[in-house]
Design an enzyme around this catalytic site. Sequence first.
Site, mmCIF file in Angstrom:
data_model
loop_
_atom_site.group_PDB
_atom_site.id
_atom_site.type_symbol
_atom_site.label_atom_id
_atom_site.label_comp_id
_atom_site.label_asym_id
_atom_site.label_seq_id
_atom_site.Cartn_x
_atom_site.Cartn_y
_atom_site.Cartn_z
ATOM 1 N N CYS A 67 18.377 14.394 -1.029
ATOM 2 C CA CYS A 67 19.084 14.905 0.154
ATOM 3 C C CYS A 67 18.161 15.761 1.021
ATOM 4 C CB CYS A 67 20.270 15.778 -0.260
ATOM 5 S SG CYS A 67 21.346 15.028 -1.476
ATOM 6 N N ASP A 68 17.393 16.652 0.393
ATOM 7 C CA ASP A 68 16.753 17.724 1.155
ATOM 8 C C ASP A 68 15.228 17.719 1.124
ATOM 9 O OD1 ASP A 68 19.272 18.657 1.779
ATOM 10 O OD2 ASP A 68 19.378 20.006 0.066
ATOM 11 N N CYS B 101 19.171 18.849 -4.716
ATOM 12 C CA CYS B 101 19.100 17.395 -4.528
ATOM 13 C C CYS B 101 17.882 17.039 -3.699
ATOM 14 C CB CYS B 101 20.397 16.926 -3.857
ATOM 15 S SG CYS B 101 20.384 15.198 -3.378
HETATM 16 C C1 LIG Z 1 23.810 21.217 -1.473
HETATM 17 C C2 LIG Z 1 24.054 19.727 -1.427
HETATM 18 C C3 LIG Z 1 23.514 18.984 -0.397
HETATM 19 C C4 LIG Z 1 23.750 17.606 -0.345
HETATM 20 N N1 LIG Z 1 23.211 16.904 0.688
HETATM 21 C C5 LIG Z 1 23.448 15.569 0.775
HETATM 22 C C6 LIG Z 1 22.907 14.801 1.850
HETATM 23 O O1 LIG Z 1 22.206 15.328 2.723
HETATM 24 N N2 LIG Z 1 23.203 13.488 1.883
HETATM 25 C C7 LIG Z 1 23.963 12.862 0.925
HETATM 26 O O2 LIG Z 1 24.221 11.650 1.023
HETATM 27 N N3 LIG Z 1 24.460 13.563 -0.116
HETATM 28 C C8 LIG Z 1 24.215 14.891 -0.218
HETATM 29 N N4 LIG Z 1 24.692 15.601 -1.285
HETATM 30 C C9 LIG Z 1 25.442 14.881 -2.330
HETATM 31 C C10 LIG Z 1 26.888 14.640 -1.858
HETATM 32 O O3 LIG Z 1 27.423 15.859 -1.433
HETATM 33 C C11 LIG Z 1 27.723 14.050 -2.988
HETATM 34 O O4 LIG Z 1 27.098 12.898 -3.497
HETATM 35 C C12 LIG Z 1 29.118 13.676 -2.487
HETATM 36 O O5 LIG Z 1 29.739 14.797 -1.901
HETATM 37 C C13 LIG Z 1 29.990 13.159 -3.622
HETATM 38 O O6 LIG Z 1 31.239 12.859 -3.102
HETATM 39 P P1 LIG Z 1 32.543 12.823 -4.016
HETATM 40 O O7 LIG Z 1 33.667 12.510 -3.095
HETATM 41 O O8 LIG Z 1 32.333 11.955 -5.175
HETATM 42 O O9 LIG Z 1 32.695 14.296 -4.619
HETATM 43 P P2 LIG Z 1 32.694 15.747 -3.989
HETATM 44 O O10 LIG Z 1 32.091 15.805 -2.655
HETATM 45 O O11 LIG Z 1 32.140 16.614 -5.068
HETATM 46 O O12 LIG Z 1 34.247 16.066 -3.812
HETATM 47 C C14 LIG Z 1 35.116 16.183 -4.902
HETATM 48 C C15 LIG Z 1 36.290 17.003 -4.494
HETATM 49 O O13 LIG Z 1 37.303 16.945 -5.509
HETATM 50 C C16 LIG Z 1 37.853 18.227 -5.659
HETATM 51 N N5 LIG Z 1 38.499 18.378 -6.948
HETATM 52 C C17 LIG Z 1 37.914 18.460 -8.166
HETATM 53 N N6 LIG Z 1 38.845 18.672 -9.117
HETATM 54 C C18 LIG Z 1 40.036 18.714 -8.470
HETATM 55 C C19 LIG Z 1 41.378 18.946 -8.896
HETATM 56 N N7 LIG Z 1 41.675 19.153 -10.187
HETATM 57 N N8 LIG Z 1 42.362 18.962 -7.975
HETATM 58 C C20 LIG Z 1 42.082 18.744 -6.662
HETATM 59 N N9 LIG Z 1 40.823 18.532 -6.194
HETATM 60 C C21 LIG Z 1 39.831 18.531 -7.092
HETATM 61 C C22 LIG Z 1 36.644 19.128 -5.505
HETATM 62 O O14 LIG Z 1 37.036 20.439 -5.271
HETATM 63 C C23 LIG Z 1 35.966 18.495 -4.302
HETATM 64 O O15 LIG Z 1 36.524 18.962 -3.123
HETATM 65 C C24 LIG Z 1 24.496 16.976 -1.364
HETATM 66 C C25 LIG Z 1 25.033 17.738 -2.416
HETATM 67 C C26 LIG Z 1 24.825 19.094 -2.453
HETATM 68 C C27 LIG Z 1 25.419 19.902 -3.578
#
Ligand SMILES: Cc1cc2nc3c(=O)[nH]c(=O)nc-3n(C[C@H](O)[C@H](O)[C@H](O)COP(=O)(O)OP(=O)(O)OC[C@H]3O[C@@H](n4cnc5c(N)ncnc54)[C@H](O)[C@@H]3O)c2cc1C
Length: 318
Positions: A136-137, A133
């Site tokens: 992000c980084d 990303c």
């Molecule tokens: C390496 C990395 C660095 C990042 N750095 C940044 C940053 O510095 N700043 C920033 O703003 N964003 C950053 N991001 C992006 C950010 O992490 C995502 O945009 C954000 O986490 C999305 O949130 P979410 O709640 O939609 O999903 P997620 O954080 O992906 O969470 C979804 C959750 O649902 C769970 N899940 C899925 N299927 C099921 C199921 N069937 N049953 C139960 N649970 C389930 C998953 O296991 C997970 O825990 C980064 C991403 C990555 C990969």
Amino acid sequence: MRNVAIIGSGPAGYTAATYVARAGLRPVLFTSAVEVGGELMNTTDVENFPGFPEGVMGPDLMQKMQEQAERFGTELVFDDVTEVQLDGDVKQIKTAYSGDFEALAVIIATGSAYRHLGVAGEEALAGKGISWCATCDGAFFKDQDIIVVGGGDSAMEEATFLTRFAKRVTVIHRSDNFRASKIMLERARANEKIEWITHAEVVEFSGEPTLSYVKLRDTRTGEERVIEATGAFVAIGNDPRVDLFRDQIALTEAGVIAVDGRTSRTSVAGVFAAGDVIDDHYRQAITAAGSGCVAALDAEAYIAGLSDELLAQVDAAE
Ligand SMILES: Cc1cc2nc3c(=O)[nH]c(=O)nc-3n(C[C@H](O)[C@H](O)[C@H](O)COP(=O)(O)OP(=O)(O)OC[C@H]3O[C@@H](n4cnc5c(N)ncnc54)[C@H](O)[C@@H]3O)c2cc1C
């Protein structure tokens, strides 16, 4: 029976839970069994989440979000949802080890996963020079030599964005045929800081303690060579976690869950979606958290409009 079931423990799920719980609706939240806290658990410094001027470690931020959701009465189930039945007034949810649940409304916040190359050194150096990303980084890679792997629009966008920080950005692509749109490709080609290595695939990342070298293989001759790079951005796609729902709910062409305008309403009444699972573009912690708030408010309004008969079932069961 529960009022609201939330699937996913990232910023979207925990924010939705905090709002729903503060509204007195006592949600149940399925965290997943092994990936509790979502994508930010995989990173170190988060410098762009408001409220943390010095930055915050990804796992610390997620721990605080979890505590905030729990403080108002969210019930956490540390398990995977394995099956859902979303139509009708009462939604059915099955988990791997924690039994079956029923709820009047469901918020899907399962996020998405960046595709990995699956090559040696990639997991060990994730967050230590390898990222998925640029937004992000990118700022961590000032004046460095970095590579971007991929040939689509997102690779072109990441490469172009990264030239703001990097000394040089080299795009690595398996062929000389790019999937990227003409305009994105032309914009990247016009950028003097971007260099190109085509007909090449990454076979290994190495370096100690952070990334220093990338081994490439020529896709035509099989010949291998090593180049120096202290940063690598893998931009080969992102898969929204929609498998559980794809037969029951409308998706967009991009493969994310379709929602109605700025709301979180999906094609199924009583089912709401938030975070990266509805977002094929922004994918940030703050946008996910904001959309979790929207889903909570939509779910609360939906519950408020249900019949007394249905609502009585919730009270009776709790
Ligand atoms: C390496 C990395 C660095 C990042 N750095 C940044 C940053 O510095 N700043 C920033 O703003 N964003 C950053 N991001 C992006 C950010 O992490 C995502 O945009 C954000 O986490 C999305 O949130 P979410 O709640 O939609 O999903 P997620 O954080 O992906 O969470 C979804 C959750 O649902 C769970 N899940 C899925 N299927 C099921 C199921 N069937 N049953 C139960 N649970 C389930 C998953 O296991 C997970 O825990 C980064 C991403 C990555 C990969």
